[in-house]
Design a protein around this motif. Structure first.
Motif, mmCIF file in Angstrom:
data_model
loop_
_atom_site.group_PDB
_atom_site.id
_atom_site.type_symbol
_atom_site.label_atom_id
_atom_site.label_comp_id
_atom_site.label_asym_id
_atom_site.label_seq_id
_atom_site.Cartn_x
_atom_site.Cartn_y
_atom_site.Cartn_z
ATOM 1 N N VAL A 1 0.846 -1.197 0.000
ATOM 2 C CA VAL A 1 0.000 0.000 0.000
ATOM 3 C C VAL A 1 0.882 1.248 0.000
ATOM 4 O O VAL A 1 0.629 2.213 -0.741
ATOM 5 C CB VAL A 1 -0.951 0.010 1.212
ATOM 6 N N GLY A 2 1.924 1.234 0.820
ATOM 7 C CA GLY A 2 2.841 2.366 0.863
ATOM 8 C C GLY A 2 3.565 2.571 -0.456
ATOM 9 O O GLY A 2 3.769 3.714 -0.897
ATOM 10 N N PHE A 3 3.948 1.473 -1.102
ATOM 11 C CA PHE A 3 4.583 1.589 -2.410
ATOM 12 C C PHE A 3 3.607 2.190 -3.416
ATOM 13 O O PHE A 3 3.980 3.035 -4.240
ATOM 14 C CB PHE A 3 5.061 0.221 -2.897
ATOM 15 N N GLY A 4 2.345 1.757 -3.353
ATOM 16 C CA GLY A 4 1.332 2.320 -4.241
ATOM 17 C C GLY A 4 1.139 3.809 -4.008
ATOM 18 O O GLY A 4 0.961 4.584 -4.957
ATOM 19 N N ALA A 5 1.181 4.232 -2.738
ATOM 20 C CA ALA A 5 1.058 5.658 -2.422
ATOM 21 C C ALA A 5 2.243 6.436 -2.980
ATOM 22 O O ALA A 5 2.081 7.536 -3.534
ATOM 23 C CB ALA A 5 0.954 5.850 -0.914
ATOM 24 N N SER A 6 3.459 5.878 -2.856
ATOM 25 C CA SER A 6 4.637 6.535 -3.423
ATOM 26 C C SER A 6 4.545 6.606 -4.950
ATOM 27 O O SER A 6 4.894 7.615 -5.572
ATOM 28 C CB SER A 6 5.899 5.767 -3.023
ATOM 29 N N TYR A 7 4.061 5.534 -5.541
ATOM 30 C CA TYR A 7 3.825 5.477 -6.988
ATOM 31 C C TYR A 7 2.894 6.626 -7.393
ATOM 32 O O TYR A 7 3.145 7.342 -8.387
ATOM 33 C CB TYR A 7 3.193 4.123 -7.300
ATOM 34 N N ALA A 8 1.828 6.810 -6.626
ATOM 35 C CA ALA A 8 0.855 7.855 -6.934
ATOM 36 C C ALA A 8 1.456 9.246 -6.789
ATOM 37 O O ALA A 8 1.241 10.118 -7.638
ATOM 38 C CB ALA A 8 -0.365 7.707 -6.024
ATOM 39 N N LEU A 9 2.201 9.469 -5.722
ATOM 40 C CA LEU A 9 2.801 10.779 -5.510
ATOM 41 C C LEU A 9 3.776 11.128 -6.633
ATOM 42 O O LEU A 9 3.839 12.277 -7.076
ATOM 43 C CB LEU A 9 3.515 10.820 -4.160
ATOM 44 N N ALA A 10 4.534 10.131 -7.095
ATOM 45 C CA ALA A 10 5.441 10.370 -8.210
ATOM 46 C C ALA A 10 4.689 10.608 -9.517
ATOM 47 O O ALA A 10 5.230 11.231 -10.440
ATOM 48 C CB ALA A 10 6.387 9.185 -8.374
#
Length: 279
Positions: A125-134
Motif C-alpha cells: 500500500v505504501g509503495f502504491g502511495a509513493s507510486y501515486a505521488l510520483a
C-alpha cells in the motif's frame, strides 16, 4: 458503458504507465518472483499485491483530488522533490540488492525465508502511495476532469462509481502484468532454483535503473520548474517507451486485458488442480 465511465476506465488503464511514474511498474513487478512458490500461489500473491498497490494509489489520488486540489498549485511544486528523493532511495535499494544483500523485510528470489514485501499488505500500500505521488504531476489533470468533477457537480453516487471505475482500470492493467510476471517467474525459478541469487541481482538491477530514472525525472522537473530547462534525451527516450506502453494498453482495452488475466490465472489454477487430482 456510458461515456464518463469509459473515460474513467481508460484514464485508470493508462495511469499505471504515466510518463512520471511508469518506471516504478517494473520495479514493483520484480518483487513478485520468488523461488518458494508454485504458480497457483504466485497468482494469489500477484492479485493480493495488486489490490494493495491500487488501494495506495487511488487513496492518494482521492485525497489529493477532493482535499488538496484547491491548493494544488502550492503543493505540486514540491512533487518533483519527492520524485527525486524517491528515485534516490530506490536506486540505493537496487545497489544494496545487486551487492548480494537483502533489504529489511524484502527477501525475494532467495531461500523464501522471512516475509517478502509482496506478503506485507501495508508495505505494498505504501509503495502504491509513493507510486501515486510520483505520478501526480502527469495524471492528476485527467483524474480531476473525469472523477472529481462529478463530485463537485453534486452527484455523489456517480462520483463514487467513476472513482471505482478509475481504480478498476488501473488494477486491471497492473494485475494483468503482475499475474503474467509472477506465473512466468515461478515457472522459470521452479525449474532452476539455483538461479535464485542471480535473479535477485537482476531484480536489484531493475530497481537500480528504475530508481535512477525516477530521480533523473524529478531533477528534470525541478529544472523545468525553476530553470526553464528544455527537452532532455533521457526523458525523451523513456517517454517513447512510455508512449508505446500506453498505446498497447489502450489498444488491448479492458476487454483484452481482462481476457489475458482470466486466461493466465484460469490456466494456472486449472493445471494446478489437475496435477493435484492426478497425485
Amino acid at each position: 458503458m456510458g461515456e464518463g465511465f469509459a473515460l474513467a476506465l481508460g484514464a485508470g488503464l493508462v495511469a499505471a504507465v504515466n510518463p512520471c511514474g511508469f518506471a516504478l511498474l517494473p520495479a514493483y513487478l520484480a518483487t513478485l518472483v520468488r523461488p518458494d512458490d508454485g504458480r497457483a500461489a504466485a497468482v494469489g500473491r500477484a492479485l493480493r499485491s495488486t489490490a494493495a498497490l491500487t488501494l495506495g494509489f487511488v487513496a492518494v489520488f482521492g485525497t489529493f483530488g477532493l482535499v488538496v486540489a484547491p491548493v494544488a498549485s502550492s503543493v505540486q511544486r514540491w512533487l518533483p522533490v519527492f520524485t527525486l528523493v524517491l528515485g534516490v532511495v530506490l536506486a540505493a535499494a537496487g545497489i544494496w540488492v545487486v551487492a548480494g544483500r537483502e533489504l529489511p523485510g524484502l527477501r525475494v528470489l532467495r531461500t523464501g525465508s522471512g516475509r517478502p514485501l509482496t506478503d506485507r499488505w501495508w508495505s505494498v500500500v505504501g509503495f502504491g502511495a509513493s507510486y501515486a505521488l510520483a505520478s501526480l504531476t502527469c495524471t492528476i489533470a485527467p483524474f480531476l476532469a473525469v472523477v472529481v468533477t462529478a463530485f463537485r457537480a453534486g452527484s455523489i453516487g456517480q462520483g463514487v462509481a467513476l472513482f471505482a471505475t478509475y481504480a478498476a482500470g488501473m488494477a486491471l492493467l497492473v494485475g494483468t502484468a503482475a499475474v503474467v510476471v509472477a506465473v512466468a517467474g515461478a515457472g522459470v525459478v521452479g525449474r532452476a532454483r539455483s538461479a535464485g541469487p542471480v535473479l535477485a541481482r537482476v531484480g536489484g538491477a531493475i530497481l537500480l535503473i528504475a530508481g535512477l530514472y525516477v530521480a533523473w525525472y524529478g531533477f528534470w522537473e525541478l529544472r523545468v520548474l525553476y530553470g526553464g530547462a528544455g527537452t532532455d534525451p533521457v526523458v525523451e527516450g523513456a517517454a517513447a517507451v512510455q508512449r508505446w506502453l500506453a498505446a498497447t494498453a489502450e489498444g488491448l482495452g479492458w476487454v483484452g486485458l481482462l481476457a489475458v488475466l482470466v486466461a493466465v490465472a484460469g490456466a494456472t489454477l486449472g493445471l494446478t488442480w489437475w496435477r493435484r487430482r492426478r497425485a
